[in-house]
Design a protein around this motif. Structure first.
Motif, PDB file in Angstrom:
ATOM      1  N   SER A   1      79.646  14.137  20.816  1.00 24.24           N
ATOM      2  CA  SER A   1      79.974  14.452  22.203  1.00 24.24           C
ATOM      3  C   SER A   1      80.831  15.703  22.291  1.00 24.24           C
ATOM      4  O   SER A   1      80.619  16.557  23.160  1.00 24.24           O
ATOM      5  CB  SER A   1      80.705  13.277  22.855  1.00 24.24           C
ATOM      6  N   LEU A   2      81.798  15.835  21.398  1.00 23.31           N
ATOM      7  CA  LEU A   2      82.653  17.024  21.407  1.00 23.31           C
ATOM      8  C   LEU A   2      81.857  18.279  21.090  1.00 23.31           C
ATOM      9  O   LEU A   2      82.075  19.337  21.696  1.00 23.31           O
ATOM     10  CB  LEU A   2      83.810  16.853  20.416  1.00 23.31           C
ATOM     11  N   GLU A   3      80.915  18.178  20.167  1.00 23.44           N
ATOM     12  CA  GLU A   3      80.046  19.320  19.860  1.00 23.44           C
ATOM     13  C   GLU A   3      79.225  19.701  21.085  1.00 23.44           C
ATOM     14  O   GLU A   3      79.043  20.888  21.385  1.00 23.44           O
ATOM     15  CB  GLU A   3      79.132  18.996  18.680  1.00 23.44           C
ATOM     16  N   SER A   4      78.737  18.703  21.818  1.00 22.66           N
ATOM     17  CA  SER A   4      77.972  18.975  23.033  1.00 22.66           C
ATOM     18  C   SER A   4      78.845  19.635  24.089  1.00 22.66           C
ATOM     19  O   SER A   4      78.413  20.563  24.778  1.00 22.66           O
ATOM     20  CB  SER A   4      77.361  17.683  23.588  1.00 22.66           C
ATOM     21  N   LEU A   5      80.083  19.176  24.227  1.00 23.48           N
ATOM     22  CA  LEU A   5      81.009  19.792  25.180  1.00 23.48           C
ATOM     23  C   LEU A   5      81.278  21.249  24.820  1.00 23.48           C
ATOM     24  O   LEU A   5      81.357  22.110  25.696  1.00 23.48           O
ATOM     25  CB  LEU A   5      82.328  19.019  25.226  1.00 23.48           C
ATOM     26  N   GLN A   6      81.418  21.514  23.517  1.00 26.19           N
ATOM     27  CA  GLN A   6      81.649  22.885  23.071  1.00 26.19           C
ATOM     28  C   GLN A   6      80.479  23.797  23.427  1.00 26.19           C
ATOM     29  O   GLN A   6      80.656  24.987  23.662  1.00 26.19           O
ATOM     30  CB  GLN A   6      81.904  22.931  21.566  1.00 26.19           C
ATOM     31  N   LYS A   7      79.286  23.224  23.506  1.00 29.07           N
ATOM     32  CA  LYS A   7      78.085  23.985  23.867  1.00 29.07           C
ATOM     33  C   LYS A   7      77.930  24.092  25.379  1.00 29.07           C
ATOM     34  O   LYS A   7      76.986  24.693  25.862  1.00 29.07           O
ATOM     35  CB  LYS A   7      76.840  23.317  23.275  1.00 29.07           C
ATOM     36  N   GLY A   8      78.849  23.457  26.133  1.00 29.98           N
ATOM     37  CA  GLY A   8      78.784  23.512  27.582  1.00 29.98           C
ATOM     38  C   GLY A   8      77.853  22.495  28.194  1.00 29.98           C
ATOM     39  O   GLY A   8      77.511  22.586  29.372  1.00 29.98           O
ATOM     40  N   GLU A   9      77.449  21.515  27.418  1.00 31.04           N
ATOM     41  CA  GLU A   9      76.560  20.474  27.927  1.00 31.04           C
ATOM     42  C   GLU A   9      77.373  19.391  28.632  1.00 31.04           C
ATOM     43  O   GLU A   9      78.544  19.156  28.298  1.00 31.04           O
ATOM     44  CB  GLU A   9      75.761  19.853  26.772  1.00 31.04           C
ATOM     45  N   ASN A  10      76.771  18.746  29.623  1.00 33.20           N
ATOM     46  CA  ASN A  10      77.428  17.626  30.295  1.00 33.20           C
ATOM     47  C   ASN A  10      77.420  16.421  29.367  1.00 33.20           C
ATOM     48  O   ASN A  10      76.390  16.075  28.796  1.00 33.20           O
ATOM     49  CB  ASN A  10      76.714  17.265  31.598  1.00 33.20           C
ATOM     50  N   VAL A  11      78.561  15.802  29.224  1.00 37.39           N
ATOM     51  CA  VAL A  11      78.706  14.655  28.330  1.00 37.39           C
ATOM     52  C   VAL A  11      79.542  13.595  29.032  1.00 37.39           C
ATOM     53  O   VAL A  11      80.521  13.912  29.698  1.00 37.39           O
ATOM     54  CB  VAL A  11      79.406  15.061  27.013  1.00 37.39           C
ATOM     55  N   GLN A  12      79.144  12.354  28.879  1.00 34.77           N
ATOM     56  CA  GLN A  12      79.925  11.244  29.414  1.00 34.77           C
ATOM     57  C   GLN A  12      80.561  10.526  28.238  1.00 34.77           C
ATOM     58  O   GLN A  12      79.871  10.030  27.347  1.00 34.77           O
ATOM     59  CB  GLN A  12      79.043  10.288  30.205  1.00 34.77           C
ATOM     60  N   LEU A  13      81.882  10.513  28.210  1.00 31.76           N
ATOM     61  CA  LEU A  13      82.616   9.829  27.154  1.00 31.76           C
ATOM     62  C   LEU A  13      83.100   8.485  27.688  1.00 31.76           C
ATOM     63  O   LEU A  13      83.572   8.395  28.815  1.00 31.76           O
ATOM     64  CB  LEU A  13      83.834  10.649  26.709  1.00 31.76           C
ATOM     65  N   ALA A  14      82.977   7.453  26.887  1.00 32.36           N
ATOM     66  CA  ALA A  14      83.432   6.120  27.292  1.00 32.36           C
ATOM     67  C   ALA A  14      84.463   5.631  26.283  1.00 32.36           C
ATOM     68  O   ALA A  14      84.259   5.744  25.078  1.00 32.36           O
ATOM     69  CB  ALA A  14      82.259   5.162  27.361  1.00 32.36           C
ATOM     70  N   PHE A  15      85.551   5.107  26.785  1.00 29.79           N
ATOM     71  CA  PHE A  15      86.604   4.566  25.932  1.00 29.79           C
ATOM     72  C   PHE A  15      86.884   3.135  26.370  1.00 29.79           C
ATOM     73  O   PHE A  15      86.923   2.844  27.557  1.00 29.79           O
ATOM     74  CB  PHE A  15      87.902   5.376  26.059  1.00 29.79           C
ATOM     75  N   ALA A  16      87.102   2.277  25.407  1.00 31.33           N
ATOM     76  CA  ALA A  16      87.454   0.893  25.715  1.00 31.33           C
ATOM     77  C   ALA A  16      88.961   0.746  25.588  1.00 31.33           C
ATOM     78  O   ALA A  16      89.566   1.213  24.633  1.00 31.33           O
ATOM     79  CB  ALA A  16      86.753  -0.060  24.763  1.00 31.33           C
ATOM     80  N   LEU A  17      89.553   0.122  26.572  1.00 37.59           N
ATOM     81  CA  LEU A  17      90.990  -0.137  26.558  1.00 37.59           C
ATOM     82  C   LEU A  17      91.211  -1.628  26.701  1.00 37.59           C
ATOM     83  O   LEU A  17      90.457  -2.303  27.401  1.00 37.59           O
ATOM     84  CB  LEU A  17      91.673   0.601  27.723  1.00 37.59           C
ATOM     85  N   PRO A  18      92.268  -2.128  26.081  1.00 35.82           N
ATOM     86  CA  PRO A  18      92.538  -3.555  26.242  1.00 35.82           C
ATOM     87  C   PRO A  18      92.919  -3.849  27.692  1.00 35.82           C
ATOM     88  O   PRO A  18      93.553  -3.042  28.352  1.00 35.82           O
ATOM     89  CB  PRO A  18      93.705  -3.813  25.298  1.00 35.82           C
TER      90      PRO A  18
END
Length: 105
Positions: free
Chosen positions: A63-80
């Motif tokens: 995802s970070l590589e895609s962001l560096q290329k300027g691509e739209n990326v959806q990141l999901a994080f799980a939190l307690p």
């Protein structure tokens, strides 16, 4: 090929590392059978969790590589989830102007 040979270390070194890890975690990860280490049932659970963590890190790197290329990326994080006795979490959303980055919490 045994684990020690595969890792390029001595067999006693592997045994010491396993013993230290088990003592630190207070959890039996391997059973010793005829000089071999056989993963315990508990170890399988731990290994499954470790695999999931590595997969998550791999996905984040992609995802970070895609962001560096300027691509739209959806990141999901799980939190307690907070306990019922704690205050409710603050929810927010923010987008970085002129950027494909949008964060929703």
């Amino acid at each position: 090929m045994g684990a020690a040979e595969y890792l390029g270390v001595s067999a006693p070194g592997v045994s010491r590392l396993i013993k230290h890890t088990e003592e630190t975690l207070n959890l039996r990860l391997f059973e010793r059978r005829s000089g071999l280490f056989v993963p315990s049932v508990e170890a399988q659970t731990v290994f499954d969790q470790i695999r999931a963590v590595y997969k998550g890190v791999e996905n984040l790197q992609l995802s970070l590589e895609s962001l560096q290329k300027g691509e739209n990326v959806q990141l999901a994080f799980a939190l307690p989830l907070p306990s019922p006795s704690s205050s409710p979490p603050v929810l927010c959303a923010t987008c970085v102007p002129a950027s494909p980055i949008c964060i929703s919490i």
